[in-house]
Motif scaffolding. Structure first.
Motif, PDB file in Angstrom:
ATOM      1  N   SER A 319       0.834  -1.206   0.000  1.00  0.00           N
ATOM      2  CA  SER A 319       0.000   0.000   0.000  1.00  0.00           C
ATOM      3  C   SER A 319       0.871   1.261   0.000  1.00  0.00           C
ATOM      4  N   PRO A 320       0.381   2.338  -0.659  1.00  0.00           N
ATOM      5  CA  PRO A 320       1.185   3.546  -0.854  1.00  0.00           C
ATOM      6  C   PRO A 320       1.761   4.134   0.441  1.00  0.00           C
ATOM      7  N   GLU A 321       1.036   3.939   1.587  1.00  0.00           N
ATOM      8  CA  GLU A 321       1.578   4.502   2.854  1.00  0.00           C
ATOM      9  C   GLU A 321       2.923   3.863   3.215  1.00  0.00           C
ATOM     10  N   ARG A 322       3.161   2.665   2.663  1.00  0.00           N
ATOM     11  CA  ARG A 322       4.416   1.976   3.051  1.00  0.00           C
ATOM     12  C   ARG A 322       5.553   2.215   2.057  1.00  0.00           C
ATOM     13  N   LYS A 324       7.439   4.800   1.234  1.00  0.00           N
ATOM     14  CA  LYS A 324       8.635   5.494   1.716  1.00  0.00           C
ATOM     15  C   LYS A 324       9.428   4.603   2.668  1.00  0.00           C
ATOM     16  N   ALA A 325       8.716   3.927   3.564  1.00  0.00           N
ATOM     17  CA  ALA A 325       9.407   3.059   4.533  1.00  0.00           C
ATOM     18  C   ALA A 325      10.134   1.933   3.808  1.00  0.00           C
ATOM     19  N   LYS A 326       9.506   1.402   2.771  1.00  0.00           N
ATOM     20  CA  LYS A 326      10.154   0.326   1.996  1.00  0.00           C
ATOM     21  C   LYS A 326      11.407   0.846   1.297  1.00  0.00           C
ATOM     22  N   ALA A 327      11.279   1.998   0.690  1.00  0.00           N
ATOM     23  CA  ALA A 327      12.448   2.566  -0.013  1.00  0.00           C
ATOM     24  C   ALA A 327      13.576   2.834   0.976  1.00  0.00           C
ATOM     25  N   HIS A 328      13.238   3.378   2.128  1.00  0.00           N
ATOM     26  CA  HIS A 328      14.280   3.681   3.114  1.00  0.00           C
ATOM     27  C   HIS A 328      14.922   2.403   3.646  1.00  0.00           C
ATOM     28  N   ALA A 329      14.117   1.375   3.853  1.00  0.00           N
ATOM     29  CA  ALA A 329      14.673   0.097   4.330  1.00  0.00           C
ATOM     30  C   ALA A 329      15.652  -0.463   3.291  1.00  0.00           C
ATOM     31  N   PHE A 330      15.252  -0.380   2.020  1.00  0.00           N
ATOM     32  CA  PHE A 330      16.131  -0.844   0.929  1.00  0.00           C
ATOM     33  C   PHE A 330      17.466  -0.089   0.987  1.00  0.00           C
ATOM     34  N   LEU A 331      17.383   1.233   1.030  1.00  0.00           N
ATOM     35  CA  LEU A 331      18.607   2.051   0.983  1.00  0.00           C
ATOM     36  C   LEU A 331      19.486   1.809   2.211  1.00  0.00           C
ATOM     37  N   ALA A 366       3.012   1.410  -8.684  1.00  0.00           N
ATOM     38  CA  ALA A 366       3.002   0.075  -8.065  1.00  0.00           C
ATOM     39  C   ALA A 366       3.892  -0.023  -6.835  1.00  0.00           C
ATOM     40  N   GLY A 367       4.768   0.945  -6.649  1.00  0.00           N
ATOM     41  CA  GLY A 367       5.668   0.882  -5.500  1.00  0.00           C
ATOM     42  C   GLY A 367       6.656   2.022  -5.545  1.00  0.00           C
ATOM     43  N   PRO A 368       7.545   2.103  -4.560  1.00  0.00           N
ATOM     44  CA  PRO A 368       8.522   3.199  -4.537  1.00  0.00           C
ATOM     45  C   PRO A 368       9.566   3.035  -5.645  1.00  0.00           C
ATOM     46  N   LEU A 369      10.029   4.163  -6.122  1.00  0.00           N
ATOM     47  CA  LEU A 369      10.986   4.175  -7.228  1.00  0.00           C
ATOM     48  C   LEU A 369      12.388   4.425  -6.670  1.00  0.00           C
ATOM     49  N   VAL A 370      13.295   3.517  -6.987  1.00  0.00           N
ATOM     50  CA  VAL A 370      14.687   3.658  -6.526  1.00  0.00           C
ATOM     51  C   VAL A 370      15.581   3.695  -7.754  1.00  0.00           C
ATOM     52  N   ARG A 371      16.425   4.736  -7.845  1.00  0.00           N
ATOM     53  CA  ARG A 371      17.349   4.832  -8.976  1.00  0.00           C
ATOM     54  C   ARG A 371      18.703   4.241  -8.590  1.00  0.00           C
ATOM     55  N   LEU A 372      19.230   3.409  -9.478  1.00  0.00           N
ATOM     56  CA  LEU A 372      20.522   2.771  -9.224  1.00  0.00           C
ATOM     57  C   LEU A 372      21.545   3.247 -10.241  1.00  0.00           C
ATOM     58  N   GLN A 373      22.677   3.719  -9.761  1.00  0.00           N
ATOM     59  CA  GLN A 373      23.816   4.019 -10.638  1.00  0.00           C
ATOM     60  C   GLN A 373      24.791   2.862 -10.429  1.00  0.00           C
ATOM     61  N   ILE A 374      25.017   2.119 -11.521  1.00  0.00           N
ATOM     62  CA  ILE A 374      25.862   0.930 -11.404  1.00  0.00           C
ATOM     63  C   ILE A 374      27.312   1.307 -11.712  1.00  0.00           C
ATOM     64  N   GLY A 375      28.158   1.106 -10.726  1.00  0.00           N
ATOM     65  CA  GLY A 375      29.568   1.478 -10.854  1.00  0.00           C
ATOM     66  C   GLY A 375      30.412   0.343 -11.412  1.00  0.00           C
ATOM     67  N   ARG A 388      20.429  -7.662  -0.312  1.00  0.00           N
ATOM     68  CA  ARG A 388      20.275  -7.163   1.065  1.00  0.00           C
ATOM     69  C   ARG A 388      19.181  -6.111   1.117  1.00  0.00           C
ATOM     70  N   GLY A 389      19.204  -5.191   0.150  1.00  0.00           N
ATOM     71  CA  GLY A 389      18.205  -4.129   0.113  1.00  0.00           C
ATOM     72  C   GLY A 389      16.801  -4.676  -0.084  1.00  0.00           C
ATOM     73  N   LEU A 390      16.677  -5.623  -1.012  1.00  0.00           N
ATOM     74  CA  LEU A 390      15.344  -6.173  -1.304  1.00  0.00           C
ATOM     75  C   LEU A 390      14.801  -6.938  -0.099  1.00  0.00           C
ATOM     76  N   ALA A 391      15.680  -7.664   0.575  1.00  0.00           N
ATOM     77  CA  ALA A 391      15.232  -8.415   1.765  1.00  0.00           C
ATOM     78  C   ALA A 391      14.699  -7.456   2.823  1.00  0.00           C
ATOM     79  N   ALA A 392      15.421  -6.344   3.004  1.00  0.00           N
ATOM     80  CA  ALA A 392      14.982  -5.349   4.015  1.00  0.00           C
ATOM     81  C   ALA A 392      13.655  -4.720   3.592  1.00  0.00           C
ATOM     82  N   ALA A 393      13.499  -4.439   2.293  1.00  0.00           N
ATOM     83  CA  ALA A 393      12.253  -3.824   1.824  1.00  0.00           C
ATOM     84  C   ALA A 393      11.083  -4.797   1.980  1.00  0.00           C
ATOM     85  N   ARG A 394      11.338  -6.081   1.727  1.00  0.00           N
ATOM     86  CA  ARG A 394      10.268  -7.091   1.866  1.00  0.00           C
ATOM     87  C   ARG A 394       9.775  -7.168   3.300  1.00  0.00           C
TER      88      ARG A 394
END
Ligand SMILES: Cc1ncc(COP(=O)(O)O)c(C=O)c1O
Length: 396
Positions: A319-322, A324-331, A366-375, A388-394
């Protein structure tokens, strides 16, 4: 065909990157150009001074170091002339100021780099320019948005953070019919993967801060014009007195030498990670023009020679209320990816994207948007970090 310039013009991208810009024979054979620091340039006599009849006249008007970088960019862009400015943002604002006047109308793509929009909505508007945002998918339909006073059409493809592609040729042709100058922020592709002037654009804009620098330590912008628009761009910048500094120009030229091989690595790792992410249940979508599933893929394939290392992921959001929390957990779970806003450097970065300023392309729901710069790190380590990020977001 034994002149070096002719040989280089027909050579591959890495050969050209290795040799463009300066001529070592002009500097006693030293491979790199000198870093010339200057405000004052002396004249041999009053007549020469009066007529400014020599190549260099004042530090703001170019030095052998800045000229070497401009020559290299002209070679890569196929442009008649290039100016250097102190940031990528200035590389957008300077041509806007050079080509727009009070009473003009400007069409700006809605998926534009957010600080460009801020400039348009504040200073440009205050100076009497009417700004209208258009859908990146508009194509030839931009003709319907052109007004008698439309003097500039600005493109950015792929778009910032959401990577929408644009039909550059169709937009440029319609804009030219209406008498507008066409500018394009081409930072994502670099001139190695897309050359805007070959597709009808008049002014190609780059944040050289990103891939040309490549090391997250230099800010610089380049603006390159075709022959028809070079004088006006040059004069606008001359009036503003904005110039790139020689130390930074030297470092950007140094960065260009390795940009091709770095980009190959960025491209390969990013595409492999994007494909892997696309197959996961905890990812709702992957926004990467190189993926066949991406709506702009056909345009990317038609016009671009490659993809760089930045794309976005829509996490499976609940749900949309979550969101930001999901994105922050991922990061917060990431250990190799840094949390930072720039990109194009050697190290991987992630950021939670905010699209609140969009008026047309409001972004995925559908969910929070996270931008990845691949080094340039090893891909297995990056994959483990994203896990690790996805596990935390889940877990949110
Ligand atoms: C597409 C694009 N254009 C321009 C810029 C501005 O570059 P700079 O950070 O050098 O001002 C950025 C920076 O992120 C960007 O992403």
């Amino acid at each position: 065909m034994n002149d070096k310039k002719d040989v280089l013009a027909a050579a591959g991208p890495n050969t050209r990157l290795t040799h463009v810009g300066n001529d070592p024979a002009e500097f006693h054979g030293f491979v790199n150009p000198p870093v010339v620091h200057a405000s004052t340039v002396l004249f041999p006599n009053a007549a020469t001074m009066e007529k400014r009849a020599q190549k260099y006249t004042y530090g703001t008007r170019g030095t052998p170091t800045t000229d070497a970088l401009c020559a290299a960019i002209d070679e890569l862009e196929g442009s008649a002339g290039t100016i250097l400015v102190p940031s990528g943002l200035a590389a957008v604002t300077v041509p806007f100021l050079a080509f727009l006047s009070a009473g003009d109308h400007a069409l700006i793509v809605d998926s534009v780099y957010s600080p460009t929009r801020y400039f348009c909505d504040t200073m440009l508007t205050r100076l009497g320019v009417t700004v209208e945002y258009y859908d990146p998918a508009v194509g030839a339909g931009i003709a319907a948005l052109m007004k008698p006073n439309t003097k500039l059409v600005h493109l950015e493809a792929p778009g910032s953070n959401t990577f929408e592609m644009q039909d550059v040729r169709a937009i440029a042709d319609a804009a030219h019919k209406g008498g507008a100058v066409v500018t394009m922020d081409n930072t994502w592709a670099t001139p190695l993967y897309f050359r805007p002037l070959d597709h009808g654009v008049d002014i190609s804009i780059h944040a050289a801060t990103k891939y040309p620098s490549g090391h997250s330590d230099i800010l610089m912008g380049t603006v390159s014009a075709n022959a028809a628009h070079w004088n006006r761009l040059w004069e606008g910048n001359f009036a503003l007195g904005i110039c790139g500094c020689p130390d930074d120009a030297y470092q950007i030229l140094r960065g260009l030498r390795t940009m091709g091989v770095r980009l190959e690595r960025h491209q390969d790792s990013a595409l492999r990670l994007a494909e892997w992410l696309e197959g996961r249940d905890d990812v709702a979508a992957v926004l990467h023009p190189g993926l066949p599933s991406f709506p702009g893929h056909a345009l990317w394939k038609r016009d671009f020679k490659g993809a760089s290392g930045i794309f976005s992921v829509v996490l499976d959001g609940g749900s949309p209320e979550r969101f930001k929390a999901k994105a922050h957990a991922f990061l917060d779970a990431l250990r190799i990816f840094g949390l930072g806003y720039s990109w194009g450097g050697f190290e991987s970065l992630a950021v939670h994207v905010n699209l609140n300023d969009r008026t047309i392309c409001k972004g995925p729901t559908a969910g929070p948007l996270v931008r990845l710069q691949i080094g340039l790190e090893d891909i297995a380590d990056l994959r483990a970090d994203i896990e690790r990020g996805l596990a935390a977001a889940r877990a949110v």
